[in-house]
Design a protein around this motif. Structure first.
Motif, mmCIF file in Angstrom:
data_model
loop_
_atom_site.group_PDB
_atom_site.id
_atom_site.type_symbol
_atom_site.label_atom_id
_atom_site.label_comp_id
_atom_site.label_asym_id
_atom_site.label_seq_id
_atom_site.Cartn_x
_atom_site.Cartn_y
_atom_site.Cartn_z
ATOM 1 N N UNK A 147 -4.833 9.018 7.224
ATOM 2 C CA UNK A 147 -4.470 8.930 5.808
ATOM 3 C C UNK A 147 -3.737 7.626 5.501
ATOM 4 N N UNK A 148 -2.738 7.296 6.304
ATOM 5 C CA UNK A 148 -1.895 6.154 5.990
ATOM 6 C C UNK A 148 -2.493 4.804 6.314
ATOM 7 N N UNK A 149 -3.606 4.776 7.046
ATOM 8 C CA UNK A 149 -4.267 3.514 7.367
ATOM 9 C C UNK A 149 -5.493 3.280 6.497
ATOM 10 N N UNK A 150 -6.275 4.315 6.261
ATOM 11 C CA UNK A 150 -7.495 4.161 5.466
ATOM 12 C C UNK A 150 -7.215 4.220 3.972
ATOM 13 N N UNK A 151 -6.335 5.133 3.542
ATOM 14 C CA UNK A 151 -6.082 5.292 2.115
ATOM 15 C C UNK A 151 -5.494 4.039 1.467
ATOM 16 N N UNK A 152 -4.492 3.369 2.051
ATOM 17 C CA UNK A 152 -4.018 2.114 1.439
ATOM 18 C C UNK A 152 -5.097 1.042 1.338
#
Length: 327
Positions: A120-125
């Motif tokens: 979540x925190x690597x792909x979403x940003x």
């Protein structure tokens, strides 16, 4: 009457007297070494002042960083509960760690949290940065809205989501009730607790990564996208063949930094689920548990901290290697 020229003998006598006369020292040459000495003194004084400021910073860094690190390593080989004087026990603390089933549970939960946080925190940003890069109006407002959670204190963010997750009158269960769906336990359920922590961490920290991705996107030459469009490349093909190759280095650096940060997660599980839940106990929570709640054994907590330091040190060394090779 014509005066006869001086005799050669008189000229030789004058030349001899001139040679025997003492030579006068040039005042300009006499002041040269004094000026050089003054410049040298000024350089030494300037360097001493610079070294004094550097020494003060090094002393503060050594007192607040190096000394606790050394003290923690020494403490990991001691038995210390702040009641009796500490004494050395060798590797006994490390043996006790490996014999504790909760030790392996904490590492498993930490790895699971890190993996989910990276999804979540690597792909979403990255996706949000691509969308923001395409906006032509109100870009400043959208960037502020994305970065706003980062400006909130972490405890405030977690307490806000604690209200959302409340199993009684929480916002999420209220929404589920309005949709005629059964309520969820969220942080209390074994199947939803970890993902609930990941959502809180992602929401609170993705703003910084999004702005870094956005800055990297704006540094990509527009000619590359124009050439790809002329070749008939679709949006996904432009992202795959232009955006990702151009941002490979910044993506790898952020990946390593997020791994280092997420493996030290503490505030989210500590405030949302406490230290007794085996479903969300992480390495940092277990360190706190060893030191302050159950065991009151600071030697055991220090041994756990040293193991975490070794793991994070490996990722930090990899990060430094990559950044040095890029330079």
């Amino acid at each position: 009457m014509v005066v006869p020229p001086a005799a050669p003998e008189q000229g030789r006598q004058q030349m001899a007297l001139t040679a025997l006369a003492p030579k006068r020292t040039n005042p300009a040459k006499r002041t040269g070494p004094a000026k050089g000495t003054g410049a040298l003194r000024r350089r030494v004084a300037d360097n001493l002042m610079a070294y004094a400021f550097m020494a003060a910073g090094l002393l503060c860094f050594a007192f607040f960083s190096w000394w606790p690190l050394i003290k923690g390593i020494v403490l990991s080989f001691q038995q210390d509960n702040f009641v009796i004087p500490p004494y050395f026990v060798g590797l006994e603390n490390y043996r006790a760690l490996f014999d504790d089933p909760l030790f392996w549970t904490a590492w498993k939960n930490t790895v699971v949290f890190t993996a989910l946080a990276l999804v979540f925190g690597f792909a979403l940003p990255f996706v949000i940065a691509i969308l923001l890069n395409e906006f032509r109006h109100l870009t400043g407002l959208f960037r502020v809205l994305v970065y706003l959670p980062v400006m909130l204190p972490p405890v405030v963010s977690v307490l806000l989501w604690r209200y959302f997750y409340d199993p009684g009158n929480g916002l999420f269960n209220t929404i589920l009730g309005g949709l005629h769906l059964p309520p969820s336990q969220w942080t209390q359920g074994s199947s939803t607790a970890m993902i609930s922590l990941v959502l809180v961490s992602t929401w609170a920290n993705m703003g910084g990564a999004t702005l870094m991705y956005l800055a990297a996107l704006q540094g990509i030459p527009g000619e590359l996208y124009e050439a790809a469009e002329l070749d008939g490349a679709s949006v996904w093909q432009r992202i795959r063949h232009v955006t990702i190759p151009q941002m490979r280095f910044i993506m790898l650096v952020l990946l390593l930094l997020q791994i280092i940060a997420t493996m030290q997660v503490f505030i989210e599980p500590f405030l949302l689920t406490g230290t007794s839940s085996p479903d969300t106990v992480t390495v940092m929570v277990l360190i706190y548990r060893y030191a302050f709640t159950v065991n009151n054994d600071f030697g055991l907590a220090a041994a756990m901290s040293v193991l975490l330091f070794v793991v994070l040190g490996a990722f930090s060394a990899l990060y430094l290697r990559l950044t040095r090779s890029a330079d």
